[in-house]
Design a protein around this motif. Structure first.
Motif, PDB file in Angstrom:
ATOM      1  N   THR A  13      -2.755 -10.200   6.828  1.00  0.00           N
ATOM      2  CA  THR A  13      -1.676 -11.185   6.909  1.00  0.00           C
ATOM      3  C   THR A  13      -1.068 -11.329   5.522  1.00  0.00           C
ATOM      4  OG1 THR A  13      -2.659 -12.420   8.757  1.00  0.00           O
ATOM      5  CG2 THR A  13      -1.079 -13.594   7.387  1.00  0.00           C
ATOM      6  N   VAL A  14       0.275 -11.199   5.461  1.00  0.00           N
ATOM      7  CA  VAL A  14       0.997 -11.232   4.188  1.00  0.00           C
ATOM      8  C   VAL A  14       2.215 -12.136   4.338  1.00  0.00           C
ATOM      9  CG1 VAL A  14       2.045  -9.866   2.348  1.00  0.00           C
ATOM     10  CG2 VAL A  14       0.340  -8.815   3.842  1.00  0.00           C
ATOM     11  N   SER A  15       2.505 -12.913   3.301  1.00  0.00           N
ATOM     12  CA  SER A  15       3.683 -13.780   3.310  1.00  0.00           C
ATOM     13  C   SER A  15       4.738 -13.256   2.358  1.00  0.00           C
ATOM     14  CB  SER A  15       3.304 -15.211   2.898  1.00  0.00           C
ATOM     15  OG  SER A  15       2.458 -15.802   3.858  1.00  0.00           O
ATOM     16  N   TYR A  16       5.988 -13.619   2.655  1.00  0.00           N
ATOM     17  CA  TYR A  16       7.103 -13.303   1.769  1.00  0.00           C
ATOM     18  C   TYR A  16       7.896 -14.578   1.558  1.00  0.00           C
ATOM     19  CZ  TYR A  16      11.297 -11.139  -0.143  1.00  0.00           C
ATOM     20  OH  TYR A  16      12.348 -10.807  -0.952  1.00  0.00           O
ATOM     21  N   GLU A  17       8.055 -14.968   0.296  1.00  0.00           N
ATOM     22  CA  GLU A  17       8.724 -16.230  -0.052  1.00  0.00           C
ATOM     23  C   GLU A  17       8.100 -17.391   0.719  1.00  0.00           C
ATOM     24  OE1 GLU A  17      12.922 -15.643   0.476  1.00  0.00           O
ATOM     25  OE2 GLU A  17      13.108 -14.455  -1.366  1.00  0.00           O
ATOM     26  N   ARG A  18       6.762 -17.411   0.725  1.00  0.00           N
ATOM     27  CA  ARG A  18       5.922 -18.475   1.290  1.00  0.00           C
ATOM     28  C   ARG A  18       5.956 -18.551   2.814  1.00  0.00           C
ATOM     29  NH1 ARG A  18       6.810 -23.619  -2.877  1.00  0.00           N
ATOM     30  NH2 ARG A  18       6.297 -22.461  -4.793  1.00  0.00           N
ATOM     31  N   MET A  19       6.596 -17.579   3.455  1.00  0.00           N
ATOM     32  CA  MET A  19       6.633 -17.554   4.919  1.00  0.00           C
ATOM     33  C   MET A  19       5.825 -16.354   5.413  1.00  0.00           C
ATOM     34  SD  MET A  19       8.392 -20.139   5.971  1.00  0.00           S
ATOM     35  CE  MET A  19       8.793 -19.681   7.657  1.00  0.00           C
ATOM     36  N   PRO A  20       4.902 -16.550   6.358  1.00  0.00           N
ATOM     37  CA  PRO A  20       4.141 -15.410   6.887  1.00  0.00           C
ATOM     38  C   PRO A  20       5.083 -14.348   7.454  1.00  0.00           C
ATOM     39  CG  PRO A  20       3.172 -17.485   7.606  1.00  0.00           C
ATOM     40  CD  PRO A  20       4.486 -17.823   6.970  1.00  0.00           C
ATOM     41  N   ALA A  21       4.926 -13.124   6.976  1.00  0.00           N
ATOM     42  CA  ALA A  21       5.828 -12.046   7.385  1.00  0.00           C
ATOM     43  C   ALA A  21       5.126 -10.956   8.176  1.00  0.00           C
ATOM     44  CB  ALA A  21       6.496 -11.428   6.151  1.00  0.00           C
ATOM     45  N   VAL A  22       3.828 -10.782   7.950  1.00  0.00           N
ATOM     46  CA  VAL A  22       3.025  -9.831   8.720  1.00  0.00           C
ATOM     47  C   VAL A  22       1.751 -10.554   9.132  1.00  0.00           C
ATOM     48  CG1 VAL A  22       1.790  -7.624   8.697  1.00  0.00           C
ATOM     49  CG2 VAL A  22       3.917  -7.862   7.404  1.00  0.00           C
ATOM     50  N   HIS A  23       1.458 -10.550  10.432  1.00  0.00           N
ATOM     51  CA  HIS A  23       0.342 -11.334  10.957  1.00  0.00           C
ATOM     52  C   HIS A  23      -0.746 -10.432  11.540  1.00  0.00           C
ATOM     53  CE1 HIS A  23       2.700 -15.210  11.157  1.00  0.00           C
ATOM     54  NE2 HIS A  23       3.690 -14.341  11.150  1.00  0.00           N
ATOM     55  N   HIS A  24      -1.954 -10.558  11.052  1.00  0.00           N
ATOM     56  CA  HIS A  24      -3.153 -10.006  11.700  1.00  0.00           C
ATOM     57  C   HIS A  24      -2.964  -8.545  12.135  1.00  0.00           C
ATOM     58  CE1 HIS A  24      -4.738 -14.026  11.487  1.00  0.00           C
ATOM     59  NE2 HIS A  24      -3.708 -14.497  12.172  1.00  0.00           N
ATOM     60  N   LEU A  25      -2.661  -7.720  11.171  1.00  0.00           N
ATOM     61  CA  LEU A  25      -2.409  -6.304  11.436  1.00  0.00           C
ATOM     62  C   LEU A  25      -3.640  -5.482  11.082  1.00  0.00           C
ATOM     63  CD1 LEU A  25      -0.471  -3.941  12.105  1.00  0.00           C
ATOM     64  CD2 LEU A  25       0.284  -4.026   9.704  1.00  0.00           C
ATOM     65  N   SER A  26      -4.106  -4.706  12.043  1.00  0.00           N
ATOM     66  CA  SER A  26      -5.235  -3.806  11.825  1.00  0.00           C
ATOM     67  C   SER A  26      -4.864  -2.412  12.313  1.00  0.00           C
ATOM     68  CB  SER A  26      -6.478  -4.296  12.570  1.00  0.00           C
ATOM     69  OG  SER A  26      -6.938  -5.533  12.069  1.00  0.00           O
ATOM     70  N   GLY A  27      -5.301  -1.394  11.589  1.00  0.00           N
ATOM     71  CA  GLY A  27      -5.040  -0.017  11.989  1.00  0.00           C
ATOM     72  C   GLY A  27      -5.183   0.907  10.800  1.00  0.00           C
ATOM     73  N   THR A  28      -4.919   2.192  11.020  1.00  0.00           N
ATOM     74  CA  THR A  28      -5.143   3.196   9.989  1.00  0.00           C
ATOM     75  C   THR A  28      -3.950   4.133   9.866  1.00  0.00           C
ATOM     76  OG1 THR A  28      -7.537   3.162  10.387  1.00  0.00           O
ATOM     77  CG2 THR A  28      -6.650   5.076   9.235  1.00  0.00           C
ATOM     78  N   PHE A  29      -3.470   4.297   8.631  1.00  0.00           N
ATOM     79  CA  PHE A  29      -2.503   5.343   8.312  1.00  0.00           C
ATOM     80  C   PHE A  29      -3.301   6.575   7.898  1.00  0.00           C
ATOM     81  CE2 PHE A  29      -0.118   1.419   7.217  1.00  0.00           C
ATOM     82  CZ  PHE A  29       0.990   1.588   8.042  1.00  0.00           C
ATOM     83  N   PRO A  57       0.618 -10.260  -2.799  1.00  0.00           N
ATOM     84  CA  PRO A  57      -0.792 -10.563  -2.526  1.00  0.00           C
ATOM     85  C   PRO A  57      -1.034 -10.713  -1.025  1.00  0.00           C
ATOM     86  CG  PRO A  57       0.352 -12.539  -3.249  1.00  0.00           C
ATOM     87  CD  PRO A  57       1.346 -11.412  -3.372  1.00  0.00           C
ATOM     88  N   LEU A  58      -2.266 -10.514  -0.623  1.00  0.00           N
ATOM     89  CA  LEU A  58      -2.653 -10.702   0.771  1.00  0.00           C
ATOM     90  C   LEU A  58      -3.043 -12.152   0.997  1.00  0.00           C
ATOM     91  CD1 LEU A  58      -4.951  -7.556   1.283  1.00  0.00           C
ATOM     92  CD2 LEU A  58      -2.450  -7.706   1.326  1.00  0.00           C
ATOM     93  N   ASP A  59      -2.606 -12.712   2.133  1.00  0.00           N
ATOM     94  CA  ASP A  59      -3.072 -14.041   2.530  1.00  0.00           C
ATOM     95  C   ASP A  59      -4.455 -13.949   3.165  1.00  0.00           C
ATOM     96  OD1 ASP A  59      -0.668 -15.017   1.674  1.00  0.00           O
ATOM     97  OD2 ASP A  59       0.218 -15.185   3.666  1.00  0.00           O
ATOM     98  N   GLU A  60      -4.612 -12.950   4.012  1.00  0.00           N
ATOM     99  CA  GLU A  60      -5.892 -12.735   4.692  1.00  0.00           C
ATOM    100  C   GLU A  60      -6.092 -11.237   4.881  1.00  0.00           C
ATOM    101  OE1 GLU A  60      -6.320 -14.835   8.388  1.00  0.00           O
ATOM    102  OE2 GLU A  60      -5.217 -16.582   7.658  1.00  0.00           O
ATOM    103  N   GLY A  61      -7.342 -10.859   5.186  1.00  0.00           N
ATOM    104  CA  GLY A  61      -7.654  -9.476   5.484  1.00  0.00           C
ATOM    105  C   GLY A  61      -7.829  -8.634   4.239  1.00  0.00           C
ATOM    106  N   ARG A  62      -7.893  -7.325   4.438  1.00  0.00           N
ATOM    107  CA  ARG A  62      -8.084  -6.431   3.299  1.00  0.00           C
ATOM    108  C   ARG A  62      -7.503  -5.051   3.613  1.00  0.00           C
ATOM    109  NH1 ARG A  62     -12.678  -3.117   3.813  1.00  0.00           N
ATOM    110  NH2 ARG A  62     -13.939  -3.573   5.671  1.00  0.00           N
TER     111      ARG A  62
END
Length: 241
Positions: A13-29, A57-62
């Motif tokens: 989970t990543v935010s942009y300008e304090r707003m969540p922009a990507v939520h709970h994304l899991s997978g592999t490139f 920075p990441l809000d959550e996950g790795r």
């Protein structure tokens, strides 16, 4: 190339300008695959790429890297931070890709200069080294930036709308470079808006609408139902505003 390269996302989970922009994304490139990142405007596509290279920075996950180090990830932003009014030559711009090898004060020897010339030839600009970037067209400048990526020799290449405002011939030739990267086992991730291109030129797709809609082989991921769902979620942002 040695072990296959992978970028693994774990509940990102990543935010942009304090707003969540990507939520709970899991997978592999995966290495040796071309992946198109697609979705409506504001879906978090550019934010995702910036998080992968450590610009956000990441809000959550790795993020897990397998078979590559962070310095082996190359990134071409949507609007490259290159002042084209500055008196710099094409050669110098491409040679910036050697920074990780040379540091700030390293010398470009004959072998490295040859690599710059070969990269320019690969992108269809032989003999352009001494030209000032101020004289380049949009398409020529994008070729120069691809040449810079070539000599970085990165194991993962992230491209944010690499074909915006680029002519058809340049698109074809830059796609050929991307196919070469795929054959070399590199990870190639590109933010796109062109569905037809994604379906014909790419192996995988990640469809985002801030939250992940689908991720996998292109034909299934960009199917009618998934695209409709992405549009529905996007329209929901407006209803919630």
């Amino acid at each position: 190339m040695t072990a296959p390269a992978e970028i693994r996302l774990h509940d990102l989970t990543v935010s942009y300008e304090r707003m969540p922009a990507v939520h709970h994304l899991s997978g592999t490139f995966q290495g040796g695959r071309l992946t198109a990142v697609m979705g409506p405007n504001g879906a978090g596509k550019s934010t995702l790429l910036k998080s992968l290279v450590g610009l956000l920075p990441l809000d959550e996950g790795r993020i897990g890297l397998s078979g590559l180090a962070r310095r082996e990830i190359a990134y071409l932003p949507q609007h490259a931070d290159l002042d084209t009014s500055f008196p710099i030559t094409v050669f110098d711009v491409v040679a910036m890709g050697l920074w990780h090898e040379l540091g700030l004060f390293g010398r470009i020897d004959t072998a490295r200069a040859r690599r710059v010339d070969e990269a320019l030839e690969t992108v269809g600009l032989p003999g352009f080294g001494e030209r000032p970037v101020t004289n380049l067209s949009v398409g020529q400048l994008q070729r120069v930036l691809f040449a810079r990526l070539l000599i970085q020799n990165a194991r993962a290449i992230l491209l944010d709308e690499p074909f915006a405002a680029v002519d058809e011939r340049t698109v074809r030739e830059l796609l050929a470079v991307m196919h070469r990267w795929r054959e070399e086992g590199r990870i190639v991730i590109a933010v796109l808006h062109d569905l037809a291109m994604a379906r014909t030129e790419f192996d995988d797709a990640l469809l985002l609408a801030r939250e992940p809609v689908a991720w996998g082989e292109v034909e299934e991921t960009l199917g009618t139902d998934n695209l409709a769902r992405a549009r529905y979620i996007s329209e929901g942002w407006g209803r919630a505003a």
